[in-house]
Motif scaffolding. Structure first.
Motif, PDB file in Angstrom:
ATOM      1  N   ILE A 149      14.997   8.644  -5.016  1.00 18.50           N
ATOM      2  CA  ILE A 149      16.255   8.338  -4.316  1.00 18.50           C
ATOM      3  C   ILE A 149      16.081   8.545  -2.818  1.00 18.50           C
ATOM      4  CG2 ILE A 149      18.630   9.137  -3.961  1.00 18.50           C
ATOM      5  CD1 ILE A 149      18.739   9.694  -6.987  1.00 18.50           C
ATOM      6  N   ASN A 150      15.443   9.636  -2.443  1.00 16.16           N
ATOM      7  CA  ASN A 150      15.230   9.910  -1.019  1.00 16.16           C
ATOM      8  C   ASN A 150      14.313   8.879  -0.378  1.00 16.16           C
ATOM      9  OD1 ASN A 150      16.878  12.150  -1.141  1.00 16.16           O
ATOM     10  ND2 ASN A 150      15.185  13.547  -1.555  1.00 16.16           N
ATOM     11  N   ARG A 151      13.374   8.346  -1.141  1.00 13.35           N
ATOM     12  CA  ARG A 151      12.427   7.357  -0.617  1.00 13.35           C
ATOM     13  C   ARG A 151      13.111   6.019  -0.360  1.00 13.35           C
ATOM     14  NH1 ARG A 151       8.918   4.359   1.419  1.00 13.35           N
ATOM     15  NH2 ARG A 151       6.868   3.993   0.546  1.00 13.35           N
ATOM     16  N   PHE A 152      13.977   5.619  -1.267  1.00 19.83           N
ATOM     17  CA  PHE A 152      14.646   4.323  -1.157  1.00 19.83           C
ATOM     18  C   PHE A 152      16.105   4.540  -0.775  1.00 19.83           C
ATOM     19  CE2 PHE A 152      11.128   3.770  -4.131  1.00 19.83           C
ATOM     20  CZ  PHE A 152      10.455   2.736  -3.511  1.00 19.83           C
ATOM     21  N   GLU A 153      16.321   4.874   0.476  1.00 25.71           N
ATOM     22  CA  GLU A 153      17.653   5.233   0.955  1.00 25.71           C
ATOM     23  C   GLU A 153      18.641   4.075   0.899  1.00 25.71           C
ATOM     24  OE1 GLU A 153      17.463   7.132   4.727  1.00 25.71           O
ATOM     25  OE2 GLU A 153      16.196   8.753   3.986  1.00 25.71           O
ATOM     26  N   ASN A 154      18.157   2.836   0.956  1.00 29.71           N
ATOM     27  CA  ASN A 154      19.068   1.688   0.907  1.00 29.71           C
ATOM     28  C   ASN A 154      19.845   1.643  -0.404  1.00 29.71           C
ATOM     29  OD1 ASN A 154      18.088   0.946   3.379  1.00 29.71           O
ATOM     30  ND2 ASN A 154      16.750  -0.652   2.601  1.00 29.71           N
ATOM     31  N   TYR A 155      19.250   2.157  -1.459  1.00 27.73           N
ATOM     32  CA  TYR A 155      19.876   2.114  -2.779  1.00 27.73           C
ATOM     33  C   TYR A 155      20.386   3.491  -3.199  1.00 27.73           C
ATOM     34  CZ  TYR A 155      17.148  -2.158  -2.714  1.00 27.73           C
ATOM     35  OH  TYR A 155      16.605  -3.355  -2.360  1.00 27.73           O
ATOM     36  N   ARG A 170      14.070  15.387 -13.025  1.00 26.56           N
ATOM     37  CA  ARG A 170      15.175  15.387 -12.059  1.00 26.56           C
ATOM     38  C   ARG A 170      14.635  15.364 -10.634  1.00 26.56           C
ATOM     39  NH1 ARG A 170      19.485  20.000 -13.981  1.00 26.56           N
ATOM     40  NH2 ARG A 170      20.702  18.663 -15.326  1.00 26.56           N
ATOM     41  N   ASN A 171      13.688  16.256 -10.369  1.00 24.37           N
ATOM     42  CA  ASN A 171      13.121  16.345  -9.021  1.00 24.37           C
ATOM     43  C   ASN A 171      12.410  15.047  -8.635  1.00 24.37           C
ATOM     44  OD1 ASN A 171      14.063  18.950  -8.951  1.00 24.37           O
ATOM     45  ND2 ASN A 171      12.087  19.874  -9.392  1.00 24.37           N
ATOM     46  N   THR A 172      11.715  14.451  -9.585  1.00 17.72           N
ATOM     47  CA  THR A 172      11.008  13.201  -9.315  1.00 17.72           C
ATOM     48  C   THR A 172      12.002  12.095  -8.981  1.00 17.72           C
ATOM     49  OG1 THR A 172       9.257  13.868 -10.831  1.00 17.72           O
ATOM     50  CG2 THR A 172       9.365  11.543 -10.249  1.00 17.72           C
ATOM     51  N   PHE A 173      13.067  12.005  -9.767  1.00 17.08           N
ATOM     52  CA  PHE A 173      14.065  10.966  -9.513  1.00 17.08           C
ATOM     53  C   PHE A 173      14.744  11.198  -8.164  1.00 17.08           C
ATOM     54  CE2 PHE A 173      18.023   8.539 -10.455  1.00 17.08           C
ATOM     55  CZ  PHE A 173      17.412   7.327 -10.690  1.00 17.08           C
ATOM     56  N   THR A 174      14.965  12.450  -7.808  1.00 16.40           N
ATOM     57  CA  THR A 174      15.556  12.764  -6.505  1.00 16.40           C
ATOM     58  C   THR A 174      14.632  12.316  -5.379  1.00 16.40           C
ATOM     59  OG1 THR A 174      16.744  14.638  -7.445  1.00 16.40           O
ATOM     60  CG2 THR A 174      16.455  14.628  -5.059  1.00 16.40           C
ATOM     61  N   SER A 175      13.329  12.507  -5.545  1.00 13.29           N
ATOM     62  CA  SER A 175      12.401  12.063  -4.498  1.00 13.29           C
ATOM     63  C   SER A 175      12.378  10.539  -4.402  1.00 13.29           C
ATOM     64  CB  SER A 175      11.003  12.623  -4.730  1.00 13.29           C
ATOM     65  OG  SER A 175      10.446  12.115  -5.909  1.00 13.29           O
ATOM     66  N   GLY A 184       0.818  -1.210   0.000  1.00 12.50           N
ATOM     67  CA  GLY A 184       0.000   0.000   0.000  1.00 12.50           C
ATOM     68  C   GLY A 184       0.848   1.254   0.000  1.00 12.50           C
ATOM     69  N   THR A 185       1.928   1.267   0.786  1.00  8.34           N
ATOM     70  CA  THR A 185       2.782   2.450   0.809  1.00  8.34           C
ATOM     71  C   THR A 185       3.514   2.608  -0.507  1.00  8.34           C
ATOM     72  OG1 THR A 185       4.561   1.195   1.853  1.00  8.34           O
ATOM     73  CG2 THR A 185       3.098   2.449   3.304  1.00  8.34           C
ATOM     74  N   LYS A 186       3.911   1.498  -1.127  1.00  6.81           N
ATOM     75  CA  LYS A 186       4.559   1.591  -2.436  1.00  6.81           C
ATOM     76  C   LYS A 186       3.575   2.127  -3.462  1.00  6.81           C
ATOM     77  CE  LYS A 186       8.131  -1.942  -2.307  1.00  6.81           C
ATOM     78  NZ  LYS A 186       8.581  -3.210  -2.872  1.00  6.81           N
ATOM     79  N   ASN A 187       2.375   1.573  -3.463  1.00 11.35           N
ATOM     80  CA  ASN A 187       1.383   2.020  -4.429  1.00 11.35           C
ATOM     81  C   ASN A 187       0.990   3.470  -4.172  1.00 11.35           C
ATOM     82  OD1 ASN A 187       1.387  -0.431  -5.722  1.00 11.35           O
ATOM     83  ND2 ASN A 187      -0.332  -1.236  -4.547  1.00 11.35           N
ATOM     84  N   GLN A 188       0.852   3.836  -2.916  1.00  8.10           N
ATOM     85  CA  GLN A 188       0.493   5.206  -2.578  1.00  8.10           C
ATOM     86  C   GLN A 188       1.600   6.158  -3.014  1.00  8.10           C
ATOM     87  OE1 GLN A 188      -0.169   5.866   1.575  1.00  8.10           O
ATOM     88  NE2 GLN A 188      -0.699   8.011   1.317  1.00  8.10           N
ATOM     89  N   PHE A 189       2.842   5.803  -2.734  1.00  5.83           N
ATOM     90  CA  PHE A 189       3.975   6.640  -3.132  1.00  5.83           C
ATOM     91  C   PHE A 189       4.028   6.776  -4.648  1.00  5.83           C
ATOM     92  CE2 PHE A 189       8.506   6.931  -4.381  1.00  5.83           C
ATOM     93  CZ  PHE A 189       8.777   8.184  -3.853  1.00  5.83           C
ATOM     94  N   ALA A 190       3.875   5.659  -5.351  1.00  2.00           N
ATOM     95  CA  ALA A 190       3.914   5.691  -6.817  1.00  2.00           C
ATOM     96  C   ALA A 190       2.763   6.528  -7.367  1.00  2.00           C
ATOM     97  CB  ALA A 190       3.861   4.275  -7.380  1.00  2.00           C
TER      98      ALA A 190
END
Length: 171
Positions: free
Chosen positions: A90-96, A83-88, A52-58
Motif C-alpha cells: 500500500i505504501n509503495r503504490f500510493e495512487n491506489y 499484514r505488514n507485507t500488504f501495508t508495504s 526493473g523497480t517493480k521486479n526489484q520491489f517484488a
C-alpha cells in the motif's frame, strides 16, 4: 445569397453546440494499436527502469516474506507478516492507497470475525471437554461406590446364608 449561407452556417453551429458530444469507443483492434503506440512512445529505458523497480520491489518483498515466514511458529505470526507485507505494498503504490486500504480493512474485518469465532469455539470445546471429564470422573466414582455396595451386599448375602444354614442345623 451570402445571408442564406451565413444563416445556414449559424444553424449548423447552433445544432452542434446544442447536441451532446458522444465519445466513440475504438474498435478492439484500434484500441490495441493505440495502446501499442503509447508504449512505443515511452522510451525503452524508462520502461526497463519502471519494470526493473517493480521486479526489484517484488523480489525484495518475496524474499522478506520467505525469511519471515520461516521463523514463524504460530498462525498469528504468519498473519502479522502478511499484514505488514500488504501495508508495504500500500505504501509503495500510493495512487491506489485508499482503495487498497478499504480492501485490507475488509479482509481484516473478516479475518478478525473468523478468529473471534474460532476462539469462542475453542473456549466452548474446552468447556465441553472439562464438563465431559468431570462427568466421567463422577461416573467412575459412582461406579466404584456401586461396586463397593454390590460387594457389601454379596458379603451380607453370604453371611445371611451362613446364618440361615446354622439355624437349620440346630433345628
Amino acid at each position: 445569397m451570402r445571408t442564406s449561407r451565413s444563416s445556414h452556417s449559424s444553424q449548423r453551429i447552433s445544432k452542434t453546440s446544442s447536441q451532446k458530444r458522444s465519445i466513440v469507443t475504438p474498435h478492439p483492434a484500434s484500441a490495441a494499436l493505440i495502446q501499442a503506440s503509447f508504449k512505443a512512445s515511452r522510451p525503452a529505458s524508462a520502461r526497463k527502469l519502471r519494470a526493473g523497480t517493480k521486479n526489484q520491489f517484488a523480489s525484495e518483498l518475496e524474499l522478506f516474506m520467505a525469511e519471515q515466514l520461516e521463523e514463524c511458529k504460530t498462525e498469528e505470526e504468519k498473519h502479522q507478516i502478511y499484514r505488514n507485507t500488504f501495508t508495504s505494498i500500500i505504501n509503495r503504490f500510493e495512487n491506489y492507497r485508499d482503495s487498497m486500504i478499504a480492501i485490507k480493512d475488509g479482509y481484516e474485518s473478516i479475518i478478525d470475525n473468523l478468529t473471534d469465532e474460532i476462539n469462542k469455539s475453542e473456549v466452548n470445546n474446552q468447556s465441553t471437554m472439562k464438563s465431559q471429564n468431570e462427568f466421567l470422573i463422577l461416573l467412575d466414582e459412582e461406579k466404584q461406590k456401586m461396586d463397593q455396595k454390590s460387594e457389601n451386599y454379596n458379603k451380607l448375602a453370604q453371611q445371611l446364608h451362613e446364618q440361615i444354614s446354622r439355624m437349620f442345623y440346630f433345628i
